[in-house]
Design a protein around this motif. Structure first.
Motif, short mmCIF file in Angstrom:
data_model
loop_
_atom_site.label_atom_id
_atom_site.label_comp_id
_atom_site.label_asym_id
_atom_site.label_seq_id
_atom_site.Cartn_x
_atom_site.Cartn_y
_atom_site.Cartn_z
N GLY A 176 0.69 -1.37 -0.08
CA GLY A 176 -0.08 -0.05 -0.01
C GLY A 176 0.66 1.23 0.03
O GLY A 176 0.15 2.44 0.19
N ARG A 177 2.14 1.07 -0.31
CA ARG A 177 3.02 2.14 0.02
C ARG A 177 2.87 3.07 1.00
O ARG A 177 2.76 4.08 1.27
CB ARG A 177 2.81 3.09 -1.25
CG ARG A 177 2.99 2.61 -2.60
CD ARG A 177 4.43 1.83 -2.75
NE ARG A 177 5.57 3.02 -2.80
CZ ARG A 177 6.00 3.34 -3.69
NH1 ARG A 177 5.62 2.99 -5.16
NH2 ARG A 177 6.96 4.47 -3.67
N SER A 178 2.66 2.20 2.18
CA SER A 178 2.52 2.83 3.50
C SER A 178 3.72 3.72 3.89
O SER A 178 4.71 3.48 3.75
CB SER A 178 2.18 1.72 4.56
OG SER A 178 2.21 2.29 6.02
N GLU A 179 3.32 4.95 4.54
CA GLU A 179 4.18 5.94 4.89
C GLU A 179 5.02 5.48 6.23
O GLU A 179 5.87 6.10 6.68
CB GLU A 179 3.65 7.33 5.27
CG GLU A 179 3.05 8.04 3.82
CD GLU A 179 2.39 9.41 4.16
OE1 GLU A 179 2.31 9.70 5.09
OE2 GLU A 179 2.23 10.09 3.09
N LEU A 180 4.40 4.44 7.02
CA LEU A 180 4.93 3.98 8.33
C LEU A 180 5.87 3.11 7.95
O LEU A 180 6.75 2.68 8.97
CB LEU A 180 3.90 3.13 8.99
CG LEU A 180 2.59 3.99 9.41
CD1 LEU A 180 1.60 2.79 10.23
CD2 LEU A 180 3.08 4.97 10.38
N GLY A 181 6.34 2.69 6.71
CA GLY A 181 7.33 1.72 6.30
C GLY A 181 6.91 0.24 6.79
O GLY A 181 5.91 -0.07 6.81
N TRP A 182 8.15 -0.57 6.54
CA TRP A 182 7.65 -1.93 7.16
C TRP A 182 7.67 -2.40 8.29
O TRP A 182 6.97 -3.36 8.58
CB TRP A 182 9.04 -2.76 6.57
CG TRP A 182 9.68 -2.56 5.03
CD1 TRP A 182 10.51 -1.53 4.37
CD2 TRP A 182 8.95 -3.19 4.00
NE1 TRP A 182 10.54 -1.84 3.08
CE2 TRP A 182 9.52 -2.73 2.79
CE3 TRP A 182 7.91 -4.28 3.60
CZ2 TRP A 182 9.28 -3.13 1.54
CZ3 TRP A 182 7.88 -4.57 2.67
CH2 TRP A 182 8.50 -4.15 1.18
N GLN A 183 7.94 -1.60 9.36
CA GLN A 183 7.53 -2.04 10.52
C GLN A 183 7.09 -0.67 11.27
O GLN A 183 7.75 0.24 11.78
CB GLN A 183 9.00 -2.19 11.40
CG GLN A 183 8.84 -2.67 12.70
CD GLN A 183 10.05 -3.52 13.29
OE1 GLN A 183 10.97 -3.45 12.74
NE2 GLN A 183 9.88 -4.38 14.25
N PRO A 184 5.80 -0.71 11.43
CA PRO A 184 5.11 0.43 12.07
C PRO A 184 5.52 0.93 13.35
O PRO A 184 5.51 2.00 13.51
CB PRO A 184 3.52 -0.01 11.87
CG PRO A 184 3.42 -0.82 10.82
CD PRO A 184 4.78 -1.63 10.79
N ASP A 185 5.73 -0.05 14.09
CA ASP A 185 6.35 0.06 15.43
C ASP A 185 7.65 -0.07 15.39
O ASP A 185 8.07 -1.35 15.35
CB ASP A 185 5.35 -0.83 16.43
CG ASP A 185 5.96 -0.66 17.81
OD1 ASP A 185 6.64 0.44 18.18
OD2 ASP A 185 5.39 -1.14 18.85
#
Length: 273
Positions: A176-185
């Motif tokens: 989803g091309r997340s801005e949080l990257g591969w590891q949100p936490d």
């Protein structure tokens, strides 16, 4: 639960508690991804030795897929034991209710392996960023094979090239091309399963392309994770052996600055008859 160098985790898992499973369907049934099993191994090892970092995995065996038939829940059990100062042995199994009352619960073993612990050393950049202009859309590979369907939670591949029959180059990004990257936490223990899945899927895709057959994960000789980048990752998969329906790959990946991300050796898949 942690005691005397061992750790045990039990949790009910179904498509309601973990809806991403609906985005990973094999032959019509949601299946817990093999890369996520590796992620669970690293997370449990970190629980046993929280002051250490996960350096790698070895001798990983994917014994039996965790299928969620008719959306039935599975009780996952993850056990981790410190067998050497820097090595944690991990096993993953599940149990489920029997089809009829009065019968014993059904138990299955899904995976086992060793996790190496220690202090990570930053790796210098040694790869060149590749030019993927004009490369093919990775969405073509998600449609192969038909027996396996991926939804948004697993659509990480962007572009690919096949420079040789036994090689595949690809660019992957957080689903989803997340801005949080591969590891949100960033403080989450262990390796991010989304990154592992995206990298190993390149080898999986090569296995499908090579024989035009459905393949399932079988084993992983060793794996190392050097860094967890936020954005795109370039991946190179090479088939090293093929015999009697079994294919084996080496997979290397690096970030946009040329720094190593991960290296997997001996990732084997088995063709489905």
């Amino acid at each position: 639960m942690v005691s005397d160098g061992s750790w045990r985790f039990d949790r009910m898992v179904d498509v309601q508690s973990d809806p991403y499973l609906l985005d990973h369907v094999v032959e019509g049934q949601p299946v817990f991804p093999a890369a996520y099993l590796v992620g669970l191994m690293t997370q449990s090892a970190h629980r046993v030795l929280p002051r250490c970092q996960v350096l790698g995995v070895r001798n990983v065996r994917f014994v039996q897929a965790a299928r969620f038939k008719d959306r039935q829940a599975l009780q996952f059990s993850v056990t981790a034991e410190c067998v050497e100062p820097d090595r944690i042995a991990v096993g993953i199994s599940s149990s489920m209710d029997p089809p009829r009352a009065g019968f014993p619960r059904i138990h299955r073993t899904h995976a086992s392996g060793d996790v190496r612990m220690g202090e990570r050393v930053e790796q210098p950049a040694r790869f060149q960023r590749l030019d993927f202009s004009g490369a093919s859309d990775y969405a073509e590979l998600y449609r192969l094979p038909r027996e396996i369907q991926h939804g948004p939670a697993f659509l990480a591949g962007l572009r690919y090239r096949r420079p040789a029959p036994d090689q595949l180059l690809a660019v992957v990004a957080p689903p989803g091309r997340s801005e949080l990257g591969w590891q949100p936490d960033p403080d989450a223990p262990g390796w991010p399963a989304t990154l592992l899945n995206a990298i190993l899927h390149v080898a999986f895709s090569l296995g499908v392309l090579a024989r035009e057959r459905t393949v399932l994960p079988l084993e992983l000789a060793s794996g190392e994770l050097h860094a967890i980048p936020r954005g795109e990752v370039q991946v190179f998969a090479r088939r090293t052996a093929a015999e009697e329906g079994k294919q084996t790959f080496h997979v290397a990946s690096w970030d946009t600055q040329g720094r190593p991300v991960a290296l997997f050796r001996g990732f084997a898949v088995q063709e489905v008859p």
